[in-house]
Design a protein around this motif. Sequence first.
Motif, mmCIF file in Angstrom:
data_model
loop_
_atom_site.group_PDB
_atom_site.id
_atom_site.type_symbol
_atom_site.label_atom_id
_atom_site.label_comp_id
_atom_site.label_asym_id
_atom_site.label_seq_id
_atom_site.Cartn_x
_atom_site.Cartn_y
_atom_site.Cartn_z
ATOM 1 N N SER A 11 1.160 -1.136 0.134
ATOM 2 C CA SER A 11 0.242 0.214 -0.155
ATOM 3 C C SER A 11 0.906 1.113 0.166
ATOM 4 N N TRP A 12 0.349 2.172 -0.991
ATOM 5 C CA TRP A 12 1.438 3.429 -0.561
ATOM 6 C C TRP A 12 1.614 4.646 0.417
ATOM 7 N N THR A 13 0.132 3.746 1.528
ATOM 8 C CA THR A 13 0.628 4.537 2.811
ATOM 9 C C THR A 13 1.582 3.456 3.885
ATOM 10 N N CYS A 14 1.525 2.442 3.466
ATOM 11 C CA CYS A 14 2.549 2.085 4.578
ATOM 12 C C CYS A 14 3.777 2.534 4.585
ATOM 13 N N THR A 15 4.616 2.133 6.015
ATOM 14 C CA THR A 15 6.020 3.514 6.194
ATOM 15 C C THR A 15 6.784 2.062 6.794
ATOM 16 N N GLU A 16 7.928 2.554 6.701
ATOM 17 C CA GLU A 16 8.818 1.742 6.391
ATOM 18 C C GLU A 16 8.700 1.416 8.106
ATOM 19 N N ASP A 17 8.843 1.487 8.924
ATOM 20 C CA ASP A 17 9.018 0.588 10.468
ATOM 21 C C ASP A 17 7.260 -0.085 10.518
ATOM 22 N N GLU A 18 6.913 0.409 9.571
ATOM 23 C CA GLU A 18 5.480 -1.186 9.598
ATOM 24 C C GLU A 18 5.811 -2.170 9.114
ATOM 25 N N VAL A 19 6.471 -1.828 8.010
ATOM 26 C CA VAL A 19 7.382 -3.233 7.043
ATOM 27 C C VAL A 19 8.226 -4.062 7.783
ATOM 28 N N THR A 21 8.814 -3.741 11.318
ATOM 29 C CA THR A 21 7.734 -4.612 12.482
ATOM 30 C C THR A 21 7.117 -5.669 12.040
ATOM 31 N N ALA A 22 6.807 -5.859 10.728
ATOM 32 C CA ALA A 22 6.055 -7.292 10.134
ATOM 33 C C ALA A 22 7.872 -8.531 10.065
ATOM 34 N N PHE A 23 8.325 -7.484 9.587
ATOM 35 C CA PHE A 23 9.594 -8.639 9.132
ATOM 36 C C PHE A 23 10.884 -9.202 10.199
ATOM 37 N N ALA A 25 9.130 -9.957 13.330
ATOM 38 C CA ALA A 25 8.430 -11.499 13.532
ATOM 39 C C ALA A 25 9.296 -12.607 13.618
ATOM 40 N N TYR A 26 10.300 -12.468 12.409
ATOM 41 C CA TYR A 26 10.631 -13.747 11.777
ATOM 42 C C TYR A 26 12.679 -13.863 11.577
ATOM 43 N N GLY A 27 13.052 -12.604 12.211
ATOM 44 C CA GLY A 27 14.534 -12.226 11.936
ATOM 45 C C GLY A 27 15.155 -11.613 12.144
ATOM 46 N N GLU A 28 16.337 -11.117 12.575
ATOM 47 C CA GLU A 28 16.598 -9.337 12.667
ATOM 48 C C GLU A 28 17.082 -8.731 11.296
ATOM 49 N N VAL A 29 16.074 -7.664 11.777
ATOM 50 C CA VAL A 29 16.114 -6.932 10.290
ATOM 51 C C VAL A 29 17.218 -6.175 10.376
ATOM 52 N N THR A 30 17.816 -5.996 8.783
ATOM 53 C CA THR A 30 19.247 -5.430 8.673
ATOM 54 C C THR A 30 19.276 -3.131 8.664
ATOM 55 N N SER A 31 17.991 -3.729 7.288
ATOM 56 C CA SER A 31 18.147 -2.183 6.899
ATOM 57 C C SER A 31 16.255 -3.044 6.049
ATOM 58 N N VAL A 32 15.841 -1.697 5.794
ATOM 59 C CA VAL A 32 14.328 -1.774 5.317
ATOM 60 C C VAL A 32 14.218 -0.453 3.979
ATOM 61 N N LYS A 33 13.982 -0.501 2.810
ATOM 62 C CA LYS A 33 13.886 0.633 2.407
ATOM 63 C C LYS A 33 13.252 0.478 1.187
ATOM 64 N N ALA A 59 10.455 -15.137 6.927
ATOM 65 C CA ALA A 59 9.805 -14.545 5.999
ATOM 66 C C ALA A 59 9.347 -15.373 5.087
ATOM 67 N N ILE A 60 9.533 -15.049 4.260
ATOM 68 C CA ILE A 60 9.699 -15.657 2.945
ATOM 69 C C ILE A 60 7.973 -16.312 2.811
ATOM 70 N N GLU A 61 7.855 -17.652 3.637
ATOM 71 C CA GLU A 61 6.780 -18.495 3.777
ATOM 72 C C GLU A 61 5.381 -18.374 4.339
ATOM 73 N N ALA A 62 6.299 -17.698 5.401
ATOM 74 C CA ALA A 62 4.813 -16.668 5.800
ATOM 75 C C ALA A 62 4.419 -15.612 5.720
ATOM 76 N N LEU A 63 4.867 -14.739 5.011
ATOM 77 C CA LEU A 63 4.351 -13.329 4.197
ATOM 78 C C LEU A 63 3.598 -13.206 3.035
ATOM 79 N N ASP A 64 4.610 -14.138 2.288
ATOM 80 C CA ASP A 64 3.997 -14.033 0.188
ATOM 81 C C ASP A 64 2.429 -14.524 0.037
ATOM 82 N N GLY A 65 2.083 -13.081 -0.409
ATOM 83 C CA GLY A 65 -0.011 -13.597 -0.442
ATOM 84 C C GLY A 65 -0.840 -13.168 0.511
ATOM 85 N N THR A 66 0.360 -12.705 2.012
ATOM 86 C CA THR A 66 -0.534 -12.538 2.865
ATOM 87 C C THR A 66 -0.724 -11.092 2.187
ATOM 88 N N ASP A 67 -2.313 -10.470 3.533
ATOM 89 C CA ASP A 67 -2.730 -9.532 3.647
ATOM 90 C C ASP A 67 -1.886 -8.000 4.434
#
Length: 87
Positions: A11-19, A21-23, A25-33, A59-67
């Motif tokens: 969605s055009w309204t989603c933020t880097e912080d929201e992304v 946070t979602a990722f 849940a599955y491991g250490e996130v180094t960067s989001v762009k 993350a790929i297995e859990a999030l691909d195709g999800t809302d």
Amino acid sequence: MSKNLYVGNLSWTCTEDEVRTAFEAYGEVTSVKLIEDRETGRPRGFGFIEMDDSGARQAIEALDGTDFGGRNIKVNEAKAREERPRW
């Protein structure tokens, strides 16, 4: 070792912080762009996440195709960018 993931159909309204946070849940996130249009500065609906290898697979297995934010997102391992000629 880390992996670079592509996430699309955001969605055009989603933020880097929201992304992030979602990722996280599955491991250490180094960067989001999240990618923006160069001329308008508006979000383009996709981005890249760098995270640890095992977390990336989960993350790929859990999030691909999800809302996510009202849209079904696409998550996969990012492909290397091909060199394009400069005009």
